[in-house]
Scaffold this active site. Structure first.
Site, PDB file in Angstrom:
ATOM      1  N   ASP A 427      17.749  20.306  15.619  1.00  0.00           N
ATOM      2  CA  ASP A 427      17.930  21.752  15.471  1.00  0.00           C
ATOM      3  C   ASP A 427      18.816  22.265  16.605  1.00  0.00           C
ATOM      4  OD1 ASP A 427      16.684  24.184  13.874  1.00  0.00           O
ATOM      5  OD2 ASP A 427      16.749  24.779  15.980  1.00  0.00           O
ATOM      6  N   ASN A 435      25.432  33.264  16.672  1.00  0.00           N
ATOM      7  CA  ASN A 435      25.834  34.186  15.600  1.00  0.00           C
ATOM      8  C   ASN A 435      25.936  35.624  16.099  1.00  0.00           C
ATOM      9  OD1 ASN A 435      26.119  32.339  13.506  1.00  0.00           O
ATOM     10  ND2 ASN A 435      23.959  32.436  12.928  1.00  0.00           N
ATOM     11  N   ASP A 444      29.402  28.922  11.897  1.00  0.00           N
ATOM     12  CA  ASP A 444      29.741  27.894  10.911  1.00  0.00           C
ATOM     13  C   ASP A 444      30.514  26.748  11.555  1.00  0.00           C
ATOM     14  OD1 ASP A 444      28.504  29.344   8.933  1.00  0.00           O
ATOM     15  OD2 ASP A 444      30.349  30.096   8.026  1.00  0.00           O
ATOM     16  N   GLU A 470      20.325  25.853  10.540  1.00  0.00           N
ATOM     17  CA  GLU A 470      20.862  25.078  11.661  1.00  0.00           C
ATOM     18  C   GLU A 470      20.068  23.798  11.913  1.00  0.00           C
ATOM     19  OE1 GLU A 470      18.173  28.289  13.583  1.00  0.00           O
ATOM     20  OE2 GLU A 470      19.397  28.018  11.790  1.00  0.00           O
TER      21      GLU A 470
END
Length: 559
Positions: A427, A435, A444, A470
């Protein structure tokens, strides 16, 4: 897709394995087949002679007739394939005569003398036939393996933007001016061409024919797509480029899946024919599993999940059509190509076979070169479609559902063979901050970069999936937790050193992971839960770490 047939890079690699080996395999198939045909003619002749000498006619004689009819059917199917067409035709006539005896239950009139005349004709046909099968001429010459990395060709003023886009997807690149086709190698792993505002095929033409090619252009209409298709361009993407679509195409071209040999399941009740098909396909670089028992097919498909099933249409007990219906009863196998082998010429009968699950027909007698080409074409197409359905569009990795299917499959293999796998759950650390601070497009790019790092750092046999958001998951085949730790921690260290840029700002991202073993957790949900729990232990311990179940002495090295 024009670049991936026998003349493209994948085809060149497969033929390049050894053209001599391929031809030698076909020659050995032919010689072994010739010996087998001679043995079968002798066995059928002896069986028919015994039938003709049976006086008085008994029920046991009827059983011998049925057995001889089976021998004749096998010989009729196999003889033409091995280069004995006259033997095949006479054997078919013998089968018809024997079936007539079975229906009438008693010989009458000229039945037995006719049977002996056919046996004489059969032996004469064998003597007039060649002693080996057709040996196909060699195919295209071997090509050098493609240069790895993505090559870019664009006008000078647009190269930097294209380079930034593709490197942001996690690929290494080599940039070439659109006006310098001589700067490109003869074979590349992938080529992206930016045609800019006007699609000039005369300018693009000298760049083509070097490997899988993606065309990017400002104006894309039907005429442009047709022109691209006629020139052998694999993909066309309009500006502004969708990074996810570009990443998916590039992952498909150089992600390694196309380098895995095609796998084929051959189903034929004639063991000699099954071995012949297997040898021909293996000589072309494919992995082949064979069975003469139709009842074994569902279990073999579930265990091996081949790229294609090559199946005889006429088999005793279970016909090819019935078996195709059984295969199609599982949604997992709806897209699995089934190619029938048959002497069937009736168009209606072929349509019925297609209606119930068949994808193609190869008419007996089988030309081995044609068999190899058709199987390769069908398997390649099926693999491409399956890849599109099974892989996450942003990263090109297995999506959540398909990853769990693979995990279940590998756990079943472990139970059968005693092997061990390790499951790693990974993770991205503080991904929400990425973000929030840099935007979702930057997020992304980070996700794609981790996907690319996993593919580059892990073995080709390891299975990698985007588990959700993620979070990523990896199945490390035949690997104990200590070995899995070494591999995943190398990924952690390599990823932590990557620098990302958004505008004039740069940043780094770390990843945490947890690893559990199939030896401790034999069921899928338990294994996933154990690896996930270890992942969150790594998070609670400060992140940027790999935790392994029951191996407390392992500690991640600092980057």
């Amino acid at each position: 897709m024009t670049s991936h047939g026998p003349a493209g890079p994948a085809g060149a690699r497969e033929r390049g394995i050894s053209e001599d080996k391929r031809v030698a395999a076909l020659r050995e198939v032919a010689l072994a087949g010739a010996r087998t045909i001679a043995d079968r003619v002798a066995a059928l002749a002896a069986a028919c002679a015994a039938i003709a000498g049976t006086v008085p006619w008994t029920e046991a004689a009827g059983s011998r007739v049925a057995a001889a009819a089976g021998l004749a059917r096998q010989l009729a199917g196999s003889a033409a394939t091995f280069g004995f067409p006259h033997v095949s035709r006479v054997a078919a006539s013998l089968e018809t005569a024997l079936q007539g005896l079975i229906r009438r239950r008693q010989p009458s009139g000229d039945d037995l003398p006719h049977l002996l005349r056919l046996v004489d004709a059969l032996q004469s046909a064998l003597l007039r036939s060649p002693t080996s099968a057709r040996i196909a001429a060699g195919g295209p010459t071997w090509q050098p393996p493609p240069v790895q990395g993505v090559y870019l060709a664009a006008p000078a003023g647009r190269l930097d933007d294209l380079r930034l886009l593709v490197t942001g997807l996690g690929f290494s690149v080599v940039a070439v001016d659109l006006d310098r086709p001589d700067a490109l190698p003869r074979q590349v792993a992938a080529l992206v061409i930016d045609a800019a505002e006007r699609l000039d095929m005369a300018k693009i033409g000298p760049l083509l024919g070097r490997g899988p090619t993606i065309l990017v252009a400002d104006q894309i209409d039907l005429d442009a797509r047709l022109a691209a298709a006629r020139c052998g361009i694999d993909a066309v993407i309009p500006q502004p480029v969708d990074p996810g679509e570009l990443a998916e195409w590039l992952n498909g071209f150089i992600g390694g899946a196309s380098e895995q040999p095609y796998s084929v399941l051959v189903v034929d009740d004639d063991a000699v024919i099954a071995r012949a098909y297997s040898a021909a396909l293996e000589g072309a670089g494919m992995v082949v599993e064979t069975t003469c028992d139709p009842a074994e097919v569902p279990a073999l498909i579930a265990a091996h999940f081949p790229d294609l099933v090559l199946m005889d249409l006429q088999m005793p007990g279970i016909s090819g059509i019935e078996l195709a219906q059984v295969i199609r009863q599982s949604r997992r196998f709806l897209s699995l190509p089934i190619v029938f082998l048959s002497a069937e010429q009736d168009a209606d009968r072929q349509l019925v076979a297609r209606r119930f699950g068949g994808d193609d027909f190869i008419t007996k007698p089988v030309d081995f070169e044609w068999l190899i080409r058709l199987v390769r074409l069908r398997a390649e197409r099926a693999r491409s479609l399956r890849s599109a359905m099974e892989h996450d569009s942003l990263t090109g990795l297995l999506h959540h559902g398909r990853f769990k299917d693979k995990l279940q499959h590998e756990l079943e293999r472990c139970r059968r063979t005693g092997a061990e796998i390790s499951l790693a759950m990974l993770d991205l650390d503080h991904f929400k901050r990425v973000n929030d601070s840099y935007g979702h497009l930057a997020g992304d790019r980070v996700i794609r970069a981790l996907a690319r790092t996993l593919r580059v750092r892990l073995r080709r046999i390891d299975l990698i999936g985007r588990y959700g958001g993620e979070e990523f998951a990896v199945i490390l085949l035949d690997t104990a937790p200590t070995g899995a730790f070494t591999a995943i921690d190398q990924v952690r260290q390599a990823f932590a050193q990557q620098q990302f840029r958004e505008g004039d700002r740069t940043f780094r991202v770390t990843v945490s992971a947890g690893i559990a073993s199939s030896r401790a957790h034999r069921h899928m949900n338990e294994l996933i839960a154990a690896a996930d729990a270890l992942l969150y232990e790594a998070k609670r311990a400060g992140r940027d770490a790999v935790f392994v179940e029951g191996v407390s002495e392992l500690a991640p090295e600092p980057c």
